[in-house]
Design a protein around this motif. Structure first.
Motif, PDB file in Angstrom:
ATOM      1  N   LEU A  94      35.887-138.075  33.809  1.00 29.09           N
ATOM      2  CA  LEU A  94      37.214-137.847  33.262  1.00 29.09           C
ATOM      3  C   LEU A  94      38.282-138.301  34.245  1.00 29.09           C
ATOM      4  CD1 LEU A  94      39.249-136.609  31.235  1.00 29.09           C
ATOM      5  CD2 LEU A  94      38.858-134.396  32.356  1.00 29.09           C
ATOM      6  N   LEU A  95      39.211-139.140  33.769  1.00 28.43           N
ATOM      7  CA  LEU A  95      40.398-139.528  34.531  1.00 28.43           C
ATOM      8  C   LEU A  95      41.607-138.877  33.877  1.00 28.43           C
ATOM      9  CD1 LEU A  95      39.994-143.379  35.212  1.00 28.43           C
ATOM     10  CD2 LEU A  95      39.211-141.454  36.597  1.00 28.43           C
ATOM     11  N   VAL A  96      42.370-138.137  34.651  1.00 29.01           N
ATOM     12  CA  VAL A  96      43.594-137.497  34.177  1.00 29.01           C
ATOM     13  C   VAL A  96      44.763-138.205  34.851  1.00 29.01           C
ATOM     14  CG1 VAL A  96      44.922-135.368  34.021  1.00 29.01           C
ATOM     15  CG2 VAL A  96      42.422-135.289  33.873  1.00 29.01           C
ATOM     16  N   SER A  97      45.536-138.966  34.073  1.00 27.59           N
ATOM     17  CA  SER A  97      46.627-139.758  34.630  1.00 27.59           C
ATOM     18  C   SER A  97      47.958-139.044  34.453  1.00 27.59           C
ATOM     19  CB  SER A  97      46.695-141.125  33.948  1.00 27.59           C
ATOM     20  OG  SER A  97      47.883-141.799  34.322  1.00 27.59           O
ATOM     21  N   LEU A  98      48.707-138.919  35.553  1.00 26.31           N
ATOM     22  CA  LEU A  98      50.038-138.324  35.530  1.00 26.31           C
ATOM     23  C   LEU A  98      51.136-139.384  35.553  1.00 26.31           C
ATOM     24  CD1 LEU A  98      49.460-135.519  38.229  1.00 26.31           C
ATOM     25  CD2 LEU A  98      48.950-135.439  35.773  1.00 26.31           C
ATOM     26  N   ALA A  99      50.762-140.653  35.402  1.00 26.95           N
ATOM     27  CA  ALA A  99      51.708-141.761  35.556  1.00 26.95           C
ATOM     28  C   ALA A  99      52.541-141.956  34.289  1.00 26.95           C
ATOM     29  CB  ALA A  99      50.957-143.054  35.879  1.00 26.95           C
ATOM     30  N   ASN A 123      55.928-131.853  34.217  1.00 31.31           N
ATOM     31  CA  ASN A 123      57.287-131.785  34.757  1.00 31.31           C
ATOM     32  C   ASN A 123      57.339-130.865  35.972  1.00 31.31           C
ATOM     33  OD1 ASN A 123      57.513-129.162  33.700  1.00 31.31           O
ATOM     34  ND2 ASN A 123      58.989-129.710  32.131  1.00 31.31           N
ATOM     35  N   THR A 124      58.433-130.950  36.709  1.00 30.01           N
ATOM     36  CA  THR A 124      58.489-130.315  38.026  1.00 30.01           C
ATOM     37  C   THR A 124      58.533-128.787  38.024  1.00 30.01           C
ATOM     38  OG1 THR A 124      60.903-130.622  38.111  1.00 30.01           O
ATOM     39  CG2 THR A 124      59.526-132.325  39.140  1.00 30.01           C
ATOM     40  N   PRO A 125      58.929-128.086  36.950  1.00 28.02           N
ATOM     41  CA  PRO A 125      58.811-126.626  36.995  1.00 28.02           C
ATOM     42  C   PRO A 125      57.372-126.131  37.206  1.00 28.02           C
ATOM     43  CG  PRO A 125      60.407-127.222  35.346  1.00 28.02           C
ATOM     44  CD  PRO A 125      59.765-128.517  35.802  1.00 28.02           C
ATOM     45  N   ALA A 126      56.420-127.048  37.153  1.00 30.07           N
ATOM     46  CA  ALA A 126      55.056-126.685  37.549  1.00 30.07           C
ATOM     47  C   ALA A 126      55.028-126.145  38.980  1.00 30.07           C
ATOM     48  CB  ALA A 126      54.134-127.898  37.432  1.00 30.07           C
ATOM     49  N   LEU A 127      56.013-126.505  39.781  1.00 28.62           N
ATOM     50  CA  LEU A 127      56.103-125.989  41.160  1.00 28.62           C
ATOM     51  C   LEU A 127      56.165-124.471  41.183  1.00 28.62           C
ATOM     52  CD1 LEU A 127      58.634-128.592  42.584  1.00 28.62           C
ATOM     53  CD2 LEU A 127      56.382-128.117  43.564  1.00 28.62           C
ATOM     54  N   VAL A 128      56.702-123.855  40.132  1.00 27.48           N
ATOM     55  CA  VAL A 128      56.792-122.393  40.056  1.00 27.48           C
ATOM     56  C   VAL A 128      55.946-121.874  38.891  1.00 27.48           C
ATOM     57  CG1 VAL A 128      59.027-122.217  41.218  1.00 27.48           C
ATOM     58  CG2 VAL A 128      58.972-122.599  38.738  1.00 27.48           C
ATOM     59  N   ASP A 129      54.907-122.639  38.532  1.00 33.44           N
ATOM     60  CA  ASP A 129      53.958-122.263  37.482  1.00 33.44           C
ATOM     61  C   ASP A 129      54.616-122.101  36.122  1.00 33.44           C
ATOM     62  OD1 ASP A 129      52.012-122.328  39.437  1.00 33.44           O
ATOM     63  OD2 ASP A 129      52.016-120.160  39.766  1.00 33.44           O
ATOM     64  N   GLU A 130      55.694-122.847  35.879  1.00 35.40           N
ATOM     65  CA  GLU A 130      56.376-122.831  34.584  1.00 35.40           C
ATOM     66  C   GLU A 130      56.521-124.257  34.051  1.00 35.40           C
ATOM     67  OE1 GLU A 130      57.053-120.436  32.667  1.00 35.40           O
ATOM     68  OE2 GLU A 130      56.945-118.654  33.946  1.00 35.40           O
ATOM     69  N   GLY A 131      55.520-125.087  34.319  1.00 34.34           N
ATOM     70  CA  GLY A 131      55.562-126.462  33.868  1.00 34.34           C
ATOM     71  C   GLY A 131      55.334-126.603  32.378  1.00 34.34           C
ATOM     72  N   MET A 132      55.657-127.784  31.873  1.00 35.55           N
ATOM     73  CA  MET A 132      55.369-128.155  30.491  1.00 35.55           C
ATOM     74  C   MET A 132      54.597-129.461  30.540  1.00 35.55           C
ATOM     75  SD  MET A 132      55.816-127.335  27.244  1.00 35.55           S
ATOM     76  CE  MET A 132      54.104-127.865  27.011  1.00 35.55           C
ATOM     77  N   HIS A 133      53.325-129.419  30.150  1.00 37.69           N
ATOM     78  CA  HIS A 133      52.439-130.569  30.249  1.00 37.69           C
ATOM     79  C   HIS A 133      52.034-131.018  28.845  1.00 37.69           C
ATOM     80  CE1 HIS A 133      52.216-129.464  34.449  1.00 37.69           C
ATOM     81  NE2 HIS A 133      51.637-128.319  34.158  1.00 37.69           N
ATOM     82  N   ALA A 134      52.342-132.258  28.505  1.00 35.36           N
ATOM     83  CA  ALA A 134      51.937-132.825  27.222  1.00 35.36           C
ATOM     84  C   ALA A 134      50.810-133.818  27.469  1.00 35.36           C
ATOM     85  CB  ALA A 134      53.114-133.522  26.553  1.00 35.36           C
ATOM     86  N   LEU A 135      49.658-133.616  26.837  1.00 39.13           N
ATOM     87  CA  LEU A 135      48.514-134.502  27.097  1.00 39.13           C
ATOM     88  C   LEU A 135      48.040-135.188  25.827  1.00 39.13           C
ATOM     89  CD1 LEU A 135      45.604-133.115  26.112  1.00 39.13           C
ATOM     90  CD2 LEU A 135      45.961-131.712  28.122  1.00 39.13           C
ATOM     91  N   SER A 136      47.489-136.384  26.045  1.00 38.98           N
ATOM     92  CA  SER A 136      46.952-137.190  24.943  1.00 38.98           C
ATOM     93  C   SER A 136      45.599-137.750  25.350  1.00 38.98           C
ATOM     94  CB  SER A 136      47.902-138.344  24.608  1.00 38.98           C
ATOM     95  OG  SER A 136      49.169-137.866  24.253  1.00 38.98           O
ATOM     96  N   ARG A 161      48.773-130.515  23.266  1.00 33.79           N
ATOM     97  CA  ARG A 161      48.171-131.806  22.913  1.00 33.79           C
ATOM     98  C   ARG A 161      49.100-132.529  21.946  1.00 33.79           C
ATOM     99  NH1 ARG A 161      41.772-130.453  21.573  1.00 33.79           N
ATOM    100  NH2 ARG A 161      41.387-129.068  23.361  1.00 33.79           N
ATOM    101  N   ILE A 162      49.344-133.801  22.216  1.00 33.68           N
ATOM    102  CA  ILE A 162      50.190-134.584  21.318  1.00 33.68           C
ATOM    103  C   ILE A 162      49.552-135.948  21.104  1.00 33.68           C
ATOM    104  CG2 ILE A 162      52.293-133.406  22.072  1.00 33.68           C
ATOM    105  CD1 ILE A 162      53.022-135.927  23.644  1.00 33.68           C
ATOM    106  N   ALA A 163      49.931-136.600  20.003  1.00 34.58           N
ATOM    107  CA  ALA A 163      49.507-137.976  19.775  1.00 34.58           C
ATOM    108  C   ALA A 163      50.129-138.865  20.844  1.00 34.58           C
ATOM    109  CB  ALA A 163      49.944-138.439  18.387  1.00 34.58           C
ATOM    110  N   GLU A 164      49.383-139.855  21.294  1.00 34.47           N
ATOM    111  CA  GLU A 164      49.890-140.677  22.394  1.00 34.47           C
ATOM    112  C   GLU A 164      51.171-141.413  22.017  1.00 34.47           C
ATOM    113  OE1 GLU A 164      48.405-143.613  25.964  1.00 34.47           O
ATOM    114  OE2 GLU A 164      47.062-143.249  24.279  1.00 34.47           O
ATOM    115  N   LYS A 165      51.365-141.731  20.747  1.00 37.05           N
ATOM    116  CA  LYS A 165      52.587-142.424  20.346  1.00 37.05           C
ATOM    117  C   LYS A 165      53.833-141.583  20.587  1.00 37.05           C
ATOM    118  CE  LYS A 165      52.324-140.920  15.506  1.00 37.05           C
ATOM    119  NZ  LYS A 165      52.184-141.373  14.091  1.00 37.05           N
ATOM    120  N   LEU A 166      53.643-140.261  20.822  1.00 32.35           N
ATOM    121  CA  LEU A 166      54.773-139.375  21.092  1.00 32.35           C
ATOM    122  C   LEU A 166      55.013-139.149  22.578  1.00 32.35           C
ATOM    123  CD1 LEU A 166      54.079-136.653  18.365  1.00 32.35           C
ATOM    124  CD2 LEU A 166      55.622-138.619  18.233  1.00 32.35           C
ATOM    125  N   GLN A 167      54.202-139.770  23.428  1.00 32.51           N
ATOM    126  CA  GLN A 167      54.307-139.504  24.863  1.00 32.51           C
ATOM    127  C   GLN A 167      55.662-139.904  25.437  1.00 32.51           C
ATOM    128  OE1 GLN A 167      52.813-138.182  27.484  1.00 32.51           O
ATOM    129  NE2 GLN A 167      50.908-137.444  26.618  1.00 32.51           N
TER     130      GLN A 167
END
Length: 272
Positions: A94-99, A123-136, A161-167
């Motif tokens: 598994l490769l998880v890309s943050l780019a 996004n950067t609020p992950a620094l305080v464990d309040e991030g929002m991560h959208a993955l495809s 989870r979102i469709a990649e076209k919405l990234q």
């Protein structure tokens, strides 16, 4: 080598976001032995080893030693990193890309067939464990891969989870969104100072107002329009301020700004 390291996660390109997710996983109680850090510069490796106690290896060895590889480098550096580690990648890994802006299809063309790719907009609020991560999911991902990615990202916030076209749209809303919020709060603080408040007091008033408003949005689940109307008395002070914002087309400026953000994300993909 990979068989001896089953279940391990390697972080390669440990910039701000990669380090944030690694630190969050360790805070959540995951054993430090579950993680490997891949580096090019030994000084950076020494820094991370001292700070977190993680094993540090060259990028190639780190990728070969893990079942999951988190790619945390800048978008323009991703192709070079993939070229470096591709010889040791294997189907099912598994490769998880943050780019930002880089598609799963692009990554899949640079790695062996059968490697599972998940694209993430953090996004950067992950620094305080309040991030929002959208993955495809890429074309070789199965449910187990997605669950694994969600487990890694969930240590520092919420995952959808979102469709990649919405990234690229997600990039415009949540990926870059903290910068818009900080920009508005900065303006509120400066306005408070202009109106005669000491800067520390203006800062406290603005920051707590932001925190309380965000908490209300999340806990009440009310539409922001309803909450705004609750603050806005007819003919009152808030109504006067909001009319001024409408006269200056602030909402339209936000729409245009977020379109520009989306377009830049698309351009990053086109340039890769």
């Amino acid at each position: 080598m990979a068989g001896d390291q089953a279940g391990k996660t390697a972080f390669i390109g440990v910039g701000v976001m990669g380090e944030t997710i690694l630190a969050g996983l360790l805070r959540s109680g995951r054993p430090v032995g579950d993680f490997i850090v891949g580096v090019r510069r030994q000084e950076r490796g020494d820094e991370l080893a001292t700070k977190y106690g993680v094993t540090v290896l060259p990028n190639l060895d780190a990728a070969a030693s893990a079942d999951t590889v988190v790619l945390g480098m800048k978008p323009q550096d991703l192709a070079g990193a993939l070229q470096e580690i591709a010889p040791v990648l294997r189907p099912g890994q598994l490769l998880v890309s943050l780019a930002a802006g880089i598609t799963t299809a692009f990554i899949e063309t640079h790695v062996p067939g059968g490697v599972a790719v998940v694209r993430v907009m953090p996004n950067t609020p992950a620094l305080v464990d309040e991030g929002m991560h959208a993955l495809s999911a890429g074309s070789h991902c199965d449910e187990a891969h997605l669950v694994e990615a969600e487990g890694l990202l969930g240590a520092t916030g919420k995952v959808v989870r979102i469709a990649e076209k919405l990234q690229n749209a997600a990039t415009a809303v949540s990926g870059s969104g903290p910068a818009y919020i900080f920009y508005v709060v900065e303006a509120m603080i400066d306005a408070g100072v202009m109106l005669g408040l000491p800067r520390p007091l203006a800062t406290e008033l603005a920051v707590q107002t932001l925190y309380g408003s965000a908490t209300m949005l999340r806990e009440t689940q009310q539409h922001p329009t309803i909450l705004r109307e609750q603050v806005t008395s007819p003919g009152g002070t808030t109504a006067a301020a909001l009319r001024y914002l409408e006269d200056h087309k602030v909402k339209a400026a936000f729409l245009s700004a977020m379109e520009a953000c989306r377009d830049r994300a698309q351009q990053l993909a086109a340039d890769s």
